[in-house]
Write an enzyme that holds these catalytic residues in place. Structure first.
Site, PDB file in Angstrom:
ATOM      1  N   ARG A  48      68.421 -14.764  12.761  1.00  0.00           N
ATOM      2  CA  ARG A  48      67.254 -15.117  13.573  1.00  0.00           C
ATOM      3  C   ARG A  48      66.060 -14.219  13.279  1.00  0.00           C
ATOM      4  NH1 ARG A  48      70.420 -14.691  19.150  1.00  0.00           N
ATOM      5  NH2 ARG A  48      70.644 -12.671  18.156  1.00  0.00           N
ATOM      6  N   LYS A 156      86.562 -11.180  11.929  1.00  0.00           N
ATOM      7  CA  LYS A 156      87.273 -10.922  13.178  1.00  0.00           C
ATOM      8  C   LYS A 156      86.241 -10.634  14.265  1.00  0.00           C
ATOM      9  CE  LYS A 156      87.719  -6.079  13.726  1.00  0.00           C
ATOM     10  NZ  LYS A 156      88.456  -4.947  14.144  1.00  0.00           N
ATOM     11  N   ASP A 185      90.859 -10.350   7.418  1.00  0.00           N
ATOM     12  CA  ASP A 185      91.284  -9.104   8.054  1.00  0.00           C
ATOM     13  C   ASP A 185      91.096  -8.070   6.967  1.00  0.00           C
ATOM     14  OD1 ASP A 185      92.675  -6.821   8.824  1.00  0.00           O
ATOM     15  OD2 ASP A 185      94.012  -7.967  10.103  1.00  0.00           O
ATOM     16  N   HIS A 186      90.074  -7.234   7.100  1.00  0.00           N
ATOM     17  CA  HIS A 186      89.714  -6.417   5.945  1.00  0.00           C
ATOM     18  C   HIS A 186      90.802  -5.422   5.549  1.00  0.00           C
ATOM     19  CE1 HIS A 186      88.140  -3.687   9.099  1.00  0.00           C
ATOM     20  NE2 HIS A 186      88.534  -2.768   8.267  1.00  0.00           N
ATOM     21  N   GLU A 224      92.095   6.949  15.395  1.00  0.00           N
ATOM     22  CA  GLU A 224      90.685   7.249  15.147  1.00  0.00           C
ATOM     23  C   GLU A 224      90.297   8.470  15.964  1.00  0.00           C
ATOM     24  OE1 GLU A 224      88.232   3.351  14.619  1.00  0.00           O
ATOM     25  OE2 GLU A 224      89.570   3.067  16.308  1.00  0.00           O
ATOM     26  N   HIS A 248      94.946  -5.833  12.471  1.00  0.00           N
ATOM     27  CA  HIS A 248      95.324  -4.934  11.375  1.00  0.00           C
ATOM     28  C   HIS A 248      96.778  -4.464  11.468  1.00  0.00           C
ATOM     29  CE1 HIS A 248      91.117  -5.072  10.928  1.00  0.00           C
ATOM     30  NE2 HIS A 248      90.801  -4.096  11.728  1.00  0.00           N
ATOM     31  N   LYS A 348      91.644   5.481  20.218  1.00  0.00           N
ATOM     32  CA  LYS A 348      90.356   6.134  19.957  1.00  0.00           C
ATOM     33  C   LYS A 348      90.451   7.574  20.446  1.00  0.00           C
ATOM     34  CE  LYS A 348      87.614   2.511  19.068  1.00  0.00           C
ATOM     35  NZ  LYS A 348      87.023   2.418  17.732  1.00  0.00           N
ATOM     36  N   LYS A 353      92.208  11.215  12.165  1.00  0.00           N
ATOM     37  CA  LYS A 353      91.826   9.879  11.724  1.00  0.00           C
ATOM     38  C   LYS A 353      92.789   9.512  10.605  1.00  0.00           C
ATOM     39  CE  LYS A 353      87.881   7.488   9.627  1.00  0.00           C
ATOM     40  NZ  LYS A 353      88.206   6.181  10.179  1.00  0.00           N
TER      41      LYS A 353
END
Ligand code: NDP
Length: 517
Positions: A48, A156, A185-186, A224, A248, A348, A353
């Site tokens: 947009r 996703k 799904d990367h 993470e 994932h 989280k 990580k």
């Protein structure tokens, strides 16, 4: 990697956004860097925000300089950027899509792209349906021959529970054929994830012991360190289970647990993944408490950064029951895995990580050296653990016990280690690079099939239903449900430790996995 020969226009919806700038455009640039794109490769951004082609190219340049893993080459950039175009329009407006169709016709005529289009939906899911409806309504996805490229890539999240995922699938399948739909799904584009199949089925020595006779249990961790930052508005509606576990982690579980496919092709591989997911034990809502722990982070410090309590984050309902951590014990009811627990956890604001899969093998039947282990204070956990390190520090490690040199018999835990960067001289490539290439080449192996996404959601929705029931019960009793807490910067709530302790096991946290304990 295979070079793309067929000319194609990639239409990116939501091209003004974060994914496009950070991942998609840099990934395409990386493909150009490796000379894998066709000479008349074309990208048309659609969103947009009003940009001119030049303004869009400037945005793309920022993305490439900041995020590309290939070096910035001015000469290559000049060629690459000339192939980028932009138009603004609304996602739910027929006129905008008619204008899009016209623009595509012009590009075809100017650039000889043969009417081959890959539509990439890099927008929030709220506009997946209007975009795809209008692609269909304007005939942009109609194929005129078998090699005519007309495909849709969908990001996703694909649904927020079983019902919405089924509804979206049905919507798409009313408009397109399954082989035109690429649900992304990367994680599946990551080298380390693809390597699970090569490691298991390309070698003779692992598969014979990859079962209940030798494996004590499996742990899958996606941790993470950051909190939710400024994504509170999105995250509070999703939570850890929708953000990570349903997609994932279910993929990691399927690849770890699946049977060997008959051939390495899209249908055979996905058939076996679906079978593995179908074998996950379905939970009744009443028993969710015994198998699943959810929690929220409290205040703390992670990676030197102060993190406020989740309930105090911007955009989060102060009474939210959205989980920032989830741990799930599950079992896979088939011949290979019967009785072997799979423990999955994600969160989280944790202490590290890391994404890794630990295959923990059974102890030897007789612990001859149990009293000779270097540190007598340590309990004697199984010594053989195979760790598939998905990210970072990508590699594979096998730990085992060895005799420390010297006159006495002292046993110490050591490791055999494989590192991608050491063995191949480079870090594994970018996931989006591979997935874009496969989508253009028409290889669906690394994309999620309709039945796969639905069976994953079916198992997860059972957990969500259990949680909803808990909340309803609390409300009926006039109480507000409060989730367990863990301090930011730790490895999660004590309830998750207890989940394993009940089985005489413990989480293998990366910093405690140092084999030289
Ligand atoms: P953004 O929020 O940056 O949105 C992308 C674009 O969509 C925006 O630039 C905006 O363009 C348009 N948009 C934003 N909000 C709305 C809305 N409410 N209604 C209609 N259009 C809107 O998202 P991302 O780029 O981060 O992500 C895109 C998709 O990819 C999402 O589905 C996300 O879940 C998924 N994804 C993203 C990852 C990432 O790293 N960013 C990683 C994995 C998946 P405009 O206003 O110009 O139309």
């Amino acid at each position: 990697m295979k070079r793309i020969e067929q000319p194609v226009v990639i239409v990116v919806f939501g091209a003004s956004g974060d994914l496009s700038k950070r991942k998609l455009i840099p990934a395409l640039y990386q493909l150009a860097y490796q000379n894998l794109l066709p000479a008349n490769f074309t990208l048309l951004g659609f969103a947009r925000t009003p940009y001119t082609d030049d303004e869009f190219r400037e945005l793309a340049r920022e993305g490439v300089t900041q995020y590309s893993t290939a070096g910035f080459d001015e000469h290559l950039w000049r060629w690459f950027s000339q192939n980028l175009f932009y138009m603004s329009g609304n996602y739910d407006d027929l006129e905008s899509f008619q204008a899009l169709a016209k623009r595509l016709e012009e590009l075809d005529a100017e650039r000889n792209t043969g009417g081959n289009y890959l539509f990439y939906l890099a927008t929030p899911p709220s506009v997946f349906k209007p975009i795809t409806s209008l692609i269909a309504e304007t005939g942009l996805c109609c194929r005129t021959s078998a090699d005519h490229l007309r495909r849709i890539v969908i990001e996703k999240p694909f649904g927020h529970d079983l019902e919405s995922a089924k509804d979206l699938n049905q919507h798409l399948l009313n408009l397109f054929d399954e082989d035109q739909i690429y649900r992304i799904d990367h994680y599946l584009g990551k080298e380390t994830v693809q390597n699970i199949l090569v490691f298991r089925f390309g070698n003779g020595i692992f598969e014979p012991i990859w079962n209940r006779n030798y494996v004590d249990h499996v742990q899958i961790t996606v941790a993470e360190t950051l909190g939710i930052g400024d994504r509170g508005g999105y995250y509070d509606k999703a939570g850890a289970i929708r953000d990570m576990l349903q997609n994932h982690m279910m993929q990691l579980l399927a690849l770890t647990a699946m049977e060997p496919p008959v051939a390495f092709d899209a249908e055979d591989v996905r058939d076996q993944k679906v079978n593995a997911l179908r074998s996950i034990r379905p939970l009744d809502p009443e028993e969710v408490d015994q198998w699943v722990v959810r929690a929220q982070y409290g205040p703390g410090v992670s990676e030197g950064q102060e993190i406020p309590a989740y309930l105090e984050e911007k955009g989060v309902d102060p009474h939210s029951t959205t989980e920032t951590y989830v741990a799930w014990k599950t079992e896979i009811d088939n011949w290979r895995w019967n009785g072997v627990p799979f423990y999955l956890r994600t969160g989280k604001a944790l202490a590290g990580k890391v994404t890794e899969i630990n295959i923990v093998f059974r102890k030897p039947p007789l612990m001859l050296f149990a009293n000779l282990i270097a540190n007598p204070n340590t309990q004697v956990p199984p010594s053989n653990v195979l760790t598939l390190r998905i990210q970072p520090d990508e590699g594979i490690r096998l730990t085992f016990d060895a005799k420390r040199p010297g006159p006495a018999v002292n046993v110490e835990r050591v490791a055999m280690d494989f590192s991608y960067s050491e063995s191949f001289g480079k870090d594994p490539g970018d996931a989006y690079e591979r997935l874009l290439l496969d989508a253009i080449l028409g290889d669906t192996t690394l994309f999620i099939r309709r039945d796969e996404i639905e069976v994953a959601w079916e198992r997860i929705t059972r957990i969500l239903n259990g949680w909803k029931m808990q909340e309803e019960k609390a409300a009926q009793a006039g109480k507000r449900l409060r989730l367990p807490r863990y301090a930011a910067g730790t490895w999660g709530p004590k309830e998750a430790d207890e989940l394993l302790a009940r089985d005489g096991r413990y989480w293998r946290n990366p910093h405690t996995v140092n084999p030289r304990r």
